[in-house]
Design a protein around this motif. Structure first.
Motif, PDB file in Angstrom:
ATOM      1  N   ILE A  60       0.493  -1.260  -0.390  1.00  0.00           N
ATOM      2  CA  ILE A  60      -0.535  -0.221   0.023  1.00  0.00           C
ATOM      3  C   ILE A  60       0.838   1.082  -0.208  1.00  0.00           C
ATOM      4  CG2 ILE A  60      -2.101   1.493   1.395  1.00  0.00           C
ATOM      5  CD1 ILE A  60      -2.611  -1.298   2.416  1.00  0.00           C
ATOM      6  N   VAL A  61       0.288   2.062  -1.046  1.00  0.00           N
ATOM      7  CA  VAL A  61       1.283   3.444  -0.908  1.00  0.00           C
ATOM      8  C   VAL A  61      -0.091   4.018  -0.535  1.00  0.00           C
ATOM      9  CG1 VAL A  61       2.838   4.722  -2.451  1.00  0.00           C
ATOM     10  CG2 VAL A  61       3.307   2.126  -2.200  1.00  0.00           C
ATOM     11  N   LEU A  62       0.437   5.490   0.545  1.00  0.00           N
ATOM     12  CA  LEU A  62      -0.821   6.049   1.273  1.00  0.00           C
ATOM     13  C   LEU A  62       0.646   7.729   0.740  1.00  0.00           C
ATOM     14  CD1 LEU A  62      -2.076   7.668   3.170  1.00  0.00           C
ATOM     15  CD2 LEU A  62      -0.779   6.974   4.841  1.00  0.00           C
ATOM     16  N   THR A  63      -0.076   8.429  -0.100  1.00  0.00           N
ATOM     17  CA  THR A  63       0.499   9.943   0.084  1.00  0.00           C
ATOM     18  C   THR A  63      -0.474  10.599   0.402  1.00  0.00           C
ATOM     19  OG1 THR A  63       1.030   9.137  -2.407  1.00  0.00           O
ATOM     20  CG2 THR A  63       0.844  11.528  -1.698  1.00  0.00           C
ATOM     21  N   LEU A  64       0.506  11.634   1.785  1.00  0.00           N
ATOM     22  CA  LEU A  64      -0.476  12.688   2.596  1.00  0.00           C
ATOM     23  C   LEU A  64      -0.490  13.566   2.105  1.00  0.00           C
ATOM     24  CD1 LEU A  64      -0.016  11.658   6.296  1.00  0.00           C
ATOM     25  CD2 LEU A  64      -2.124  11.476   4.981  1.00  0.00           C
ATOM     26  N   ILE A  85       1.031  26.694   5.694  1.00  0.00           N
ATOM     27  CA  ILE A  85       1.312  25.241   6.133  1.00  0.00           C
ATOM     28  C   ILE A  85       0.863  24.355   4.031  1.00  0.00           C
ATOM     29  CG2 ILE A  85       1.807  22.944   7.836  1.00  0.00           C
ATOM     30  CD1 ILE A  85       1.161  25.214   9.410  1.00  0.00           C
ATOM     31  N   GLU A  86       2.086  24.117   4.121  1.00  0.00           N
ATOM     32  CA  GLU A  86       2.186  23.227   3.356  1.00  0.00           C
ATOM     33  C   GLU A  86       2.816  21.831   3.252  1.00  0.00           C
ATOM     34  OE1 GLU A  86       1.190  23.881  -0.768  1.00  0.00           O
ATOM     35  OE2 GLU A  86      -0.591  25.405  -0.132  1.00  0.00           O
ATOM     36  N   GLY A  87       2.632  20.709   3.451  1.00  0.00           N
ATOM     37  CA  GLY A  87       2.930  19.149   2.615  1.00  0.00           C
ATOM     38  C   GLY A  87       2.613  18.263   2.028  1.00  0.00           C
ATOM     39  N   LEU A 126       0.621  12.103  10.138  1.00  0.00           N
ATOM     40  CA  LEU A 126      -0.236  12.937   9.818  1.00  0.00           C
ATOM     41  C   LEU A 126       0.798  13.845  10.713  1.00  0.00           C
ATOM     42  CD1 LEU A 126      -1.739  14.981   8.315  1.00  0.00           C
ATOM     43  CD2 LEU A 126      -3.539  14.805  10.096  1.00  0.00           C
ATOM     44  N   TRP A 127       0.629  14.192  12.279  1.00  0.00           N
ATOM     45  CA  TRP A 127       0.908  15.187  12.784  1.00  0.00           C
ATOM     46  C   TRP A 127       2.375  14.975  12.961  1.00  0.00           C
ATOM     47  CZ3 TRP A 127      -0.055  19.239  16.058  1.00  0.00           C
ATOM     48  CH2 TRP A 127       0.730  19.495  17.162  1.00  0.00           C
ATOM     49  N   GLU A 128       2.970  14.069  13.019  1.00  0.00           N
ATOM     50  CA  GLU A 128       4.658  14.547  12.232  1.00  0.00           C
ATOM     51  C   GLU A 128       5.233  14.898  11.127  1.00  0.00           C
ATOM     52  OE1 GLU A 128       5.765   9.676  13.899  1.00  0.00           O
ATOM     53  OE2 GLU A 128       6.314  10.520  11.975  1.00  0.00           O
ATOM     54  N   SER A 133       6.924  20.094   8.454  1.00  0.00           N
ATOM     55  CA  SER A 133       6.896  21.241   7.962  1.00  0.00           C
ATOM     56  C   SER A 133       6.869  23.120   8.794  1.00  0.00           C
ATOM     57  CB  SER A 133       5.271  20.951   6.801  1.00  0.00           C
ATOM     58  OG  SER A 133       4.228  21.670   8.014  1.00  0.00           O
ATOM     59  N   LEU A 134       7.049  22.563   9.385  1.00  0.00           N
ATOM     60  CA  LEU A 134       6.826  24.228  10.515  1.00  0.00           C
ATOM     61  C   LEU A 134       8.097  24.547   9.868  1.00  0.00           C
ATOM     62  CD1 LEU A 134       5.013  23.558  13.438  1.00  0.00           C
ATOM     63  CD2 LEU A 134       4.141  24.923  11.592  1.00  0.00           C
TER      64      LEU A 134
END
Ligand SMILES: [Zn+2]
Ligand SMILES: [Zn+2]
Length: 191
Positions: A60-64, A85-87, A126-128, A133-134
């Motif tokens: 499974i490849v997950l792209t967030l 903020i974008e990531g 997601l949190w990491e 990204s900050l």
């Protein structure tokens, strides 16, 4: 660093994941502040998240993708500066399961899902990714003039009345260096 209490759980049910690609999206409420890089980031109220999950066999490849905002103090003038903020981050999972019965990272960065897992929990990745990204240095604008080191005036609003020579203590050090060089040059020139 406090983990947010997501009011909407960003999870993907494994039963959903048939062969192929599926897309999901959430608008996650964020509140409060985060202390990071020695400063305070106040979250914008919503974090938009999109997930694309591609399954091929047991892989499974997950792209967030996520976008949101925060407010932090400008590093030069200390006024509140909004930042976008974008990531985008990608994770690889295997449904083959681990021998230890737990989700774990291996050297090649594949997460093995527990055989009994029913969903992929996106909260931690997601949190990491969000915290990483900050930006460490926040500026209210690229050419922020900052504060006068002598009187503390905000030089974006008005020039202060400090003498130009006194405005930057670093100039004083430079002048001292120049003075030393002049002293050396005098005897040479005299010969
Ligand atoms: Zn500034
Ligand atoms: Zn000044």
């Amino acid at each position: 660093m406090t983990f947010p209490d997501w009011k909407i759980a960003p999870t993907i049910p494994l039963a959903d994941l048939v062969e192929g690609v599926r897309s999901y999206s959430w608008d996650l409420p964020l509140e409060g502040e985060l202390e990071h890089w020695g400063q305070t980031y106040a979250w914008a109220p919503l974090l938009h998240v999109e997930a694309e999950v591609a399954r091929r066999g047991e892989g499974i490849v997950l792209t967030l993708l996520f976008s949101g905002g925060a407010v932090a103090r400008c590093a030069r003038c200390l006024s509140p500066a909004p930042l976008a903020i974008e990531g985008k981050v990608r994770y690889f999972y295997s449904l083959r399961g681990s021998d230890h019965g737990e989700t774990e990272f291996t050297d090649d960065q594949i997460l093995f899902l527990d055989r009994s897992a029913r969903e992929i929990d996106l909260a931690t990745p997601l949190w990491e990714s969000l915290v990483l990204s900050l930006p460490a240095v926040v500026l209210c604008r690229e050419d922020c003039r900052g504060l006068c080191p002598c009187c503390g005036a905000d030089l974006n609003r008005e020039p202060c009345h400090c003498p130009v020579d006194a405005a930057d203590p670093r100039l004083e050090a430079l002048r001292e260096l120049e003075g030393l060089r002049d002293d050396k040059e005098v005897p040479e020139g005299g010969n």
